[in-house]
Write a protein that holds these residues in place. Structure first.
Motif, mmCIF file in Angstrom:
data_model
loop_
_atom_site.group_PDB
_atom_site.id
_atom_site.type_symbol
_atom_site.label_atom_id
_atom_site.label_comp_id
_atom_site.label_asym_id
_atom_site.label_seq_id
_atom_site.Cartn_x
_atom_site.Cartn_y
_atom_site.Cartn_z
ATOM 1 N N LEU A 139 0.948 -12.509 24.288
ATOM 2 C CA LEU A 139 2.250 -11.946 24.661
ATOM 3 C C LEU A 139 2.285 -11.902 26.187
ATOM 4 C CD1 LEU A 139 2.375 -9.036 22.040
ATOM 5 C CD2 LEU A 139 3.376 -11.326 21.867
ATOM 6 N N ILE A 140 3.044 -12.816 26.777
ATOM 7 C CA ILE A 140 3.017 -13.048 28.223
ATOM 8 C C ILE A 140 4.316 -12.525 28.820
ATOM 9 C CG2 ILE A 140 2.649 -14.769 30.019
ATOM 10 C CD1 ILE A 140 1.590 -16.647 27.779
ATOM 11 N N SER A 141 4.206 -11.555 29.715
ATOM 12 C CA SER A 141 5.399 -10.917 30.268
ATOM 13 C C SER A 141 5.985 -11.746 31.408
ATOM 14 C CB SER A 141 5.073 -9.508 30.743
ATOM 15 O OG SER A 141 4.054 -9.527 31.718
ATOM 16 N N THR A 142 7.282 -11.516 31.650
ATOM 17 C CA THR A 142 8.009 -12.275 32.671
ATOM 18 C C THR A 142 8.398 -11.406 33.868
ATOM 19 O OG1 THR A 142 10.132 -11.871 31.574
ATOM 20 C CG2 THR A 142 8.939 -13.869 30.946
ATOM 21 N N GLY A 143 7.706 -10.297 34.054
ATOM 22 C CA GLY A 143 7.984 -9.427 35.191
ATOM 23 C C GLY A 143 8.929 -8.305 34.852
ATOM 24 N N ASP A 144 10.073 -8.629 34.291
ATOM 25 C CA ASP A 144 10.991 -7.608 33.797
ATOM 26 C C ASP A 144 10.534 -7.208 32.392
ATOM 27 O OD1 ASP A 144 11.528 -10.018 32.637
ATOM 28 O OD2 ASP A 144 13.657 -10.057 33.122
ATOM 29 N N ARG A 145 11.293 -6.397 31.703
ATOM 30 C CA ARG A 145 10.895 -5.951 30.357
ATOM 31 C C ARG A 145 11.272 -7.014 29.327
ATOM 32 N NH1 ARG A 145 9.722 -0.270 30.552
ATOM 33 N NH2 ARG A 145 10.269 0.574 32.601
ATOM 34 N N HIS A 146 10.656 -8.152 29.493
ATOM 35 C CA HIS A 146 10.910 -9.344 28.683
ATOM 36 C C HIS A 146 9.570 -10.063 28.560
ATOM 37 C CE1 HIS A 146 13.832 -12.500 27.290
ATOM 38 N NE2 HIS A 146 12.860 -13.320 27.638
ATOM 39 N N ALA A 147 9.328 -10.734 27.442
ATOM 40 C CA ALA A 147 8.037 -11.416 27.272
ATOM 41 C C ALA A 147 8.198 -12.600 26.339
ATOM 42 C CB ALA A 147 6.979 -10.447 26.733
ATOM 43 N N VAL A 148 7.177 -13.452 26.366
ATOM 44 C CA VAL A 148 7.123 -14.653 25.531
ATOM 45 C C VAL A 148 5.897 -14.557 24.637
ATOM 46 C CG1 VAL A 148 6.874 -17.167 25.541
ATOM 47 C CG2 VAL A 148 8.291 -16.036 27.287
ATOM 48 N N ALA A 149 6.095 -14.855 23.351
ATOM 49 C CA ALA A 149 4.992 -14.869 22.390
ATOM 50 C C ALA A 149 4.524 -16.304 22.196
ATOM 51 C CB ALA A 149 5.444 -14.285 21.050
ATOM 52 N N SER A 150 3.199 -16.488 22.184
ATOM 53 C CA SER A 150 2.638 -17.832 22.085
ATOM 54 C C SER A 150 1.390 -17.811 21.215
ATOM 55 C CB SER A 150 2.287 -18.345 23.492
ATOM 56 O OG SER A 150 1.568 -19.561 23.429
ATOM 57 N N ARG A 151 1.364 -18.689 20.219
ATOM 58 C CA ARG A 151 0.142 -18.933 19.440
ATOM 59 C C ARG A 151 0.263 -20.306 18.789
ATOM 60 N NH1 ARG A 151 -3.036 -15.439 14.741
ATOM 61 N NH2 ARG A 151 -4.500 -17.118 14.233
ATOM 62 N N GLY A 152 -0.635 -21.207 19.133
ATOM 63 C CA GLY A 152 -0.519 -22.569 18.599
ATOM 64 C C GLY A 152 0.845 -23.125 18.964
ATOM 65 N N TRP A 153 1.615 -23.500 17.929
ATOM 66 C CA TRP A 153 2.963 -24.000 18.168
ATOM 67 C C TRP A 153 4.027 -22.920 17.994
ATOM 68 C CZ3 TRP A 153 4.037 -28.195 20.726
ATOM 69 C CH2 TRP A 153 3.064 -29.182 20.813
ATOM 70 N N LEU A 154 3.605 -21.695 17.803
ATOM 71 C CA LEU A 154 4.542 -20.581 17.698
ATOM 72 C C LEU A 154 5.096 -20.238 19.076
ATOM 73 C CD1 LEU A 154 5.804 -18.080 16.222
ATOM 74 C CD2 LEU A 154 3.703 -16.871 16.808
ATOM 75 N N TYR A 155 6.391 -19.975 19.113
ATOM 76 C CA TYR A 155 7.039 -19.555 20.352
ATOM 77 C C TYR A 155 8.176 -18.607 20.011
ATOM 78 C CZ TYR A 155 10.966 -19.840 23.597
ATOM 79 O OH TYR A 155 12.046 -19.524 24.385
ATOM 80 N N ALA A 156 8.252 -17.520 20.740
ATOM 81 C CA ALA A 156 9.382 -16.601 20.637
ATOM 82 C C ALA A 156 9.501 -15.883 21.960
ATOM 83 C CB ALA A 156 9.187 -15.603 19.495
ATOM 84 N N GLU A 157 10.681 -15.444 22.300
ATOM 85 C CA GLU A 157 10.826 -14.682 23.524
ATOM 86 C C GLU A 157 11.976 -13.699 23.393
ATOM 87 O OE1 GLU A 157 12.471 -16.258 27.223
ATOM 88 O OE2 GLU A 157 12.731 -18.196 26.205
ATOM 89 N N GLY A 158 11.934 -12.675 24.220
ATOM 90 C CA GLY A 158 13.010 -11.695 24.220
ATOM 91 C C GLY A 158 12.516 -10.343 24.700
#
Length: 382
Positions: free
Chosen positions: A337-356
């Motif tokens: 779960l990689i944050s983008t500085g603001d209160r927003h982040a990206v989820a990553s595992r293998g080919w899984l991707y989600a953000e919000g």
């Protein structure tokens, strides 16, 4: 009755805090527990970008080792280990007398390999060790605020730690300095290979969009050959100028480990079996960044250190009792779960991707639950 045995934990990392909590909940009879730590406030790496961004206070993302050691019944020694006399089973301390042990566990993290690039140690600020980051960040904030003109901040390292750090800094300065945009520092990210190479193309594309939107210049395939005051020299002859450079590249091990005689890998990390015990010393264990598991290479990540905690605690108990140890192999993929500085982040595992924003809330909840285990200790009885 068997004589008392001494278990010494070196470092207050993510694995050792779990050992301390476990020994506090269920003390081991006949065991004297000692913790040696250079710092008394142990940072939780998962929340440090949020601290830089201004979302967390210092106390929310650091574990006070004194009450945790007290809860565990451990003697806390505020000092730094500089070597191990394995034949005599004694630790050499920077400021104290030699410390004997029967069983030893190392969880001392890692440091950037700045010495591999000429000038990096002299002209760049190391992001690791993370236990010194708060102090370095406070100084940098004051320097930027006092600057006559907006400075250029360059961060070297295109992995999750580097990306999270530069976006956290950008968000914090935008909050601190406000509009107009020309008051803001200029940011650049420099990476030897591609951005977030270990992650899927959807994650990489998401962060390229975010970095572009935040006006962060990204220099990929830009291996730094040397660093001079105010200038990065890139392998292809390019130069990237800066006012402040931060170093967040692949980490190395503490130099004093080279003199211990322990089996070490090419990076200087302690080679351990699947039980987290040293391959050439049954009295030494290692976990977190400082450990390199034989046959199971893993990147240096906080999630690995966290997952080392429970099996390390269990195997330390078994070793003290003379029982067979049990193997543990961390999974090769995990949810990042990689944050983008603001209160927003990206989820990553293998080919899984989600953000919000919801991904950041999930990350925030996970991180806060982890921290509560060490900040809200149960009352001791007896």
């Amino acid at each position: 009755m068997a004589s008392e045995r001494t278990l010494v934990l070196v470092g207050g990392g993510h694995s050792h805090v779990q050992v301390l909590r476990g020994f506090g909940e269920r003390p081991e009879p006949g065991v004297r527990l000692t913790l040696v730590s250079r710092d008394l406030q142990a940072p939780y790496s998962g929340m440090l970008p949020g601290f830089i961004a201004g979302h967390y206070r210092f106390g929310e993302c650091h574990i006070d080792l004194h009450p945790l050691a007290t809860f565990a019944g451990a003697t806390l020694i505020h000092d730094e280990v500089t070597g191990i006399d394995r034949a005599a089973k004694r630790l050499r301390l920077r400021n104290g007398a030699p410390l004997p042990y029967d069983l030893l566990s190392l969880d001392i993290g890692s440091t950037p390999k700045a010495e591999d690039v000429p000038g990096a140690a002299e002209h760049a600020i190391a992001v690791k060790p993370v236990d010194r980051l708060a102090e370095r960040w406070a100084r940098l904030v004051e320097e930027v605020r006092a600057a006559a003109a907006p400075p250029t901040l360059v961060l070297v390292g295109g992995g999750p730690a580097g990306v999270e750090m530069i976006l956290a800094m950008q968000h914090r300065f935008r909050t601190l300095l406000g509009d107009p945009p020309e008051r803001q520092p200029r940011f650049a990210l420099v990476t030897r290979g591609g951005l977030l190479e270990r992650h899927n193309r959807f994650v990489r594309a998401a962060f390229r969009r975010v970095l572009a939107r935040r006006n962060v210049a990204v220099h990929e395939d830009a291996a730094v050959e040397r660093v001079e005051a105010g200038c990065l020299h890139i392998a292809n002859g390019r130069r990237i100028t800066f006012d402040t450079a931060l170093w967040a590249v692949q980490a190395g091990a503490a130099p004093w480990l080279a003199g211990t005689g322990l089996d070490l890998d090419a990076g200087g990390f302690v080679i351990v079996e699947e039980t987290l015990r040293s391959t050439n010393d049954p009295c030494v264990f290692a976990a977190g960044d400082v450990a390199s598991m034989q046959g199971h290479p893993r990147e240096k990540a906080g999630v690995i250190a966290v997952r080392h905690g429970p099996p390390l605690a269990a195997n330390l108990r078994r070793a003290l009792a003379g029982e067979p140890l049990r193997p543990f192999v961390p999974q090769s993929q995990w949810l990042a779960l990689i944050s983008t500085g603001d209160r927003h982040a990206v989820a990553s595992r293998g080919w899984l991707y989600a953000e919000g924003n919801w991904v950041w809330r999930v990350k925030d909840g996970i991180d806060r639950r982890f921290m509560r285990r060490f900040q809200e200790l149960p009352p001791q009885t007896g």
